[in-house]
Design a protein around this motif. Structure first.
Motif, PDB file in Angstrom:
ATOM      1  N   ARG A 412       0.854  -1.177   0.000  1.00  0.00           N
ATOM      2  CA  ARG A 412       0.000   0.000   0.000  1.00  0.00           C
ATOM      3  C   ARG A 412       0.895   1.234   0.000  1.00  0.00           C
ATOM      4  N   GLU A 413       0.771   2.056  -1.035  1.00  0.00           N
ATOM      5  CA  GLU A 413       1.571   3.272  -1.083  1.00  0.00           C
ATOM      6  C   GLU A 413       0.922   4.350  -0.242  1.00  0.00           C
ATOM      7  N   ALA A 414       1.728   5.291   0.214  1.00  0.00           N
ATOM      8  CA  ALA A 414       1.240   6.382   1.044  1.00  0.00           C
ATOM      9  C   ALA A 414       0.974   7.618   0.195  1.00  0.00           C
ATOM     10  N   PHE A 415      -0.073   8.349   0.559  1.00  0.00           N
ATOM     11  CA  PHE A 415      -0.282   9.651  -0.064  1.00  0.00           C
ATOM     12  C   PHE A 415       0.896  10.570   0.263  1.00  0.00           C
ATOM     13  N   ALA A 458      -7.153  11.032   7.800  1.00  0.00           N
ATOM     14  CA  ALA A 458      -5.964  11.850   7.528  1.00  0.00           C
ATOM     15  C   ALA A 458      -5.454  12.564   8.766  1.00  0.00           C
ATOM     16  N   TYR A 459      -6.322  12.723   9.775  1.00  0.00           N
ATOM     17  CA  TYR A 459      -5.927  13.402  11.006  1.00  0.00           C
ATOM     18  C   TYR A 459      -5.734  12.440  12.180  1.00  0.00           C
ATOM     19  N   SER A 460      -5.694  11.142  11.899  1.00  0.00           N
ATOM     20  CA  SER A 460      -5.513  10.188  12.992  1.00  0.00           C
ATOM     21  C   SER A 460      -4.710   8.952  12.604  1.00  0.00           C
ATOM     22  N   GLY A 461      -4.708   8.599  11.309  1.00  0.00           N
ATOM     23  CA  GLY A 461      -4.052   7.373  10.886  1.00  0.00           C
ATOM     24  C   GLY A 461      -4.866   6.130  11.202  1.00  0.00           C
ATOM     25  N   TYR A 573       0.105   7.455   5.010  1.00  0.00           N
ATOM     26  CA  TYR A 573       0.543   8.854   4.985  1.00  0.00           C
ATOM     27  C   TYR A 573       0.830   9.361   6.399  1.00  0.00           C
ATOM     28  N   VAL A 574      -0.086   9.109   7.330  1.00  0.00           N
ATOM     29  CA  VAL A 574       0.092   9.603   8.700  1.00  0.00           C
ATOM     30  C   VAL A 574       1.346   9.005   9.323  1.00  0.00           C
TER      31      VAL A 574
END
Length: 625
Positions: A412-415, A458-461, A573-574
């Motif tokens: 899974r790639e990250a934003f 996006a604000y917690s992972g 991302y997080v």
């Protein structure tokens, strides 16, 4: 049901009395003190008691529920609902959102909705007669609209898979705690439990409707008296059996069969080797209560698929050759297998024929999925051996495992932050044409699960189901910091024990009005903060309804999404972003996203990161817009 309540005075206190047929030719009376001197309150409780008594006796007559079980369940429903009403009213007084008139309208609609469902059944719409009756009682058109909305929400929640599972768990727990008996709900028992659930909630709301503390406390005491202070007799016990049957069940799958009576200590127990029966025993084990419902369904569907593929129903007949052939079938199925509820009714031949018409890249389950099937067989064989069932010694599952084609971190790639900010410039978050045309720019910002879910991740992972399946009760305040409690609830479990955690709410979410949304759902009595995302069938998981629009938005904003970024890429991302910040420690990052510690010192000799520090970590995540 009696046309008038069975009331009588004992001194100055009202009591309820009902003649109940015994399990013989005799009759016996049940008598309860209602602990009130007010006839109006006593009549409310007594009418509901008469109504529920008739239903309970009807349920008992089918042999599905004993009087003690029915009493324990009704007691739990009334206590829980009264406590919930009390909490709601306290919040409305001390932390109001909206006007007092709105609170009264929602209370009125909730009370009428439960009464309607309890008396007429789970019909989410009002009949013309019911509408006219409400209007004649002084209800306004706005109140009727709220009532119809509440009927729809409550009926869907009660009938949903998550609602039924929650009811079963609550019934099992309260009956086990109250009288030490375990139940295995059958189809008929589920209907009986649901009848009492509706009647109990209706009784609680009728007692509390239109009353403020301390009258609510009095109503709560009345409900406790109804179910706890009874001097009603216990159900008669059956004489002890002298000839106990063997525990072995027939080889053919038998669902909802009554378990045989336990034998003496010297009795030799045997277990049914039928694969379906074995899987049902695994799923029913008490020490697996923490296992997610999805995992239980996967285990059951795998057993059915294996039987359809190989024709082998007896776990002791399974050989290495059967498993190898089963693996080859998994490698030839469509990659989309299991995404549609219709797949469960299709034959293996039909599935393979469909796969033959697909491009090569659309055929064959992933190595991870195939290895998951093998891991579940490992569990099946371990349990079978623990039950003294003979499993072939020649089976070696390790030889069947499929090598992974990617490293775990590459699956899974990250934003990247600019990509994510570009996604949140989509009309879903900036304004769309209307609620049906979310991808067309306009002036409508609909703040539902599709709007909030990706922002929360996006604000917690947090994982997709962790945020989308939260309930209003999962939100709390710790050290004056608003946070959500990610834990097992009626809609989903958590992945591991370390996944249970408190996560502060990012300030951007608060600024956008997320806490107001949660409070609105709490006042409505919603089963989840995003009730529109509740799965409608067993093949769906929480969030499937969001997948299409979220994926389309990512594709539109990122020129087709060539890197195949997905919802889980928000979690990556997080984690990646926080790893790049020297002020955020490894432990703080793990505590935020629900990862276990690196060693025994982290797991056993450390404490969870404090909420003020955790809030600082969350605030390190940049605002999306």
């Amino acid at each position: 049901m009696a046309s008038t309540p069975s009331l009588f005075l004992r001194g100055t206190v009202w009591s309820w009395r009902r003649r109940v047929p015994e399990f013989s030719t005799q009759n016996r009376h049940w008598q309860l003190s209602l602990r009130t001197t007010e006839r109006s309150i006593a009549r409310i409780i007594a009418r509901r008691l008469n109504y529920e008594c008739d239903r309970m006796l009807d349920a008992i007559s089918t042999g599905k529920l004993t009087p003690a079980q029915a009493k324990a369940w009704l007691s739990n429903v009334i206590r829980t609902e009264l406590d919930r009403i009390e909490r709601q009213r306290m919040v409305s007084r001390l932390d109001p959102v909206g006007t007092a008139e709105e609170d009264q309208r929602y209370d009125w609609a909730t009370a009428r909705a439960w009464r309607h469902l309890a008396t007429t059944g789970l019909h989410p719409t009002l009949s013309e007669k019911a509408r006219q009756s409400a209007l004649s009682e002084g209800a306004s058109p706005q109140e009727l609209t709220t009532l119809e909305t509440m009927l729809d929400l409550l009926s869907r929640d009660v009938m949903s898979e998550a609602g039924v599972n929650k009811m079963h768990r609550a019934a099992r727990d309260c009956i086990q705690e109250a009288i030490g008996e375990s139940i295995t709900p059958s189809t008929m028992m589920t209907l009986q439990l649901r009848q009492m659930l509706l009647a109990g909630k209706a009784a609680a709301w009728e007692a509390a409707e239109g009353r403020e503390d301390p009258s609510l406390e009095q109503a709560r005491a009345l409900a406790f008296a109804m179910v706890n202070e009874s001097d009603a007799p216990e159900a008669p016990t059956s004489p002890p059996e002298t000839d106990r049957p063997d525990c072995a069940a027939p080889r053919e799958p038998v669902r909802n069969a009554t378990p045989p009576a336990p034998g003496p200590q010297t009795h030799k127990f045997t277990y049914d080797p039928n694969l379906i029966q074995l899987v049902e025993r695994i799923n029913d084990e008490k020490d697996r209560d923490h296992i997610k419902e999805d995992t239980r369904r996967q285990l059951a569907s795998q057993a059915r698929l294996f039987i359809s593929t190989t024709g082998v129903t007896d776990v002791t007949d399974i050989t290495q050759a059967h498993l190898k052939y089963y693996k080859s079938v998994l490698q030839r199925l469509p990659k989309s297998y299991g995404k549609s509820a219709k797949d469960a009714d299709r034959s293996v031949e039909d599935l393979l024929a469909r796969a033959a018409d697909l491009p090569e890249d659309k055929v064959g389950l992933s190595p991870r999925t195939i290895n998951g099937h093998l891991d579940r067989f490992s569990l099946i064989f371990r349990v079978a051996r623990s039950e003294s069932l003979k499993i072939s010694d020649d089976i070696q599952l390790s030889l069947l495992r499929v090598p992974e084609t990617k490293r775990n971190r590459d699956k899974r790639e990250a934003f990247a932050l600019p990509e994510l900010q570009q996604v949140f410039r989509h009309p879903i978050w900036t304004g769309s044409s209307n609620h049906k045309r979310r991808h067309v720019p306009g002036k409508t910002v609909l703040k539902d699960g599709l709007y909030w879910g990706p922002l929360m991740a996006a604000y917690s992972g947090a994982r997709r189901e962790e945020v989308l399946a939260l309930e209003p009760e999962d939100f709390t305040i710790v050290d004056e910091i608003p946070c959500c409690h990610i834990r097992n609830n009626a809609h989903r479990g958590v992945k591991t024990l370390s996944s249970v955690r408190l996560v502060p709410i990012h300030s951007h979410l608060i600024d956008l009005g997320f806490l107001r949304h949660v409070e609105e759902m709490r006042k409505r009595g919603a089963a989840a903060i995003f009730p529109e995302l509740i799965p409608e069938n067993e093949s769906q998981s929480f969030g499937d309804k969001l997948h299409y629009n979220w994926s389309k938005a990512v594709g539109l904003q990122l020129e087709g999404n060539p890197r195949r970024l997905c919802f889980h890429s928000l979690r990556h991302y997080v984690i990646t972003h926080l790893k790049q910040l020297p002020e955020v420690t490894d432990k703080q990052r793990r505590d935020l996203v629900g990862h276990s510690g690196k060693d025994v010192h982290d797991e056993q000799y450390d404490e969870a990161t404090s909420m003020p520090i955790m809030r600082g970590v969350v605030e390190q995540l940049p605002r999306m817009f």
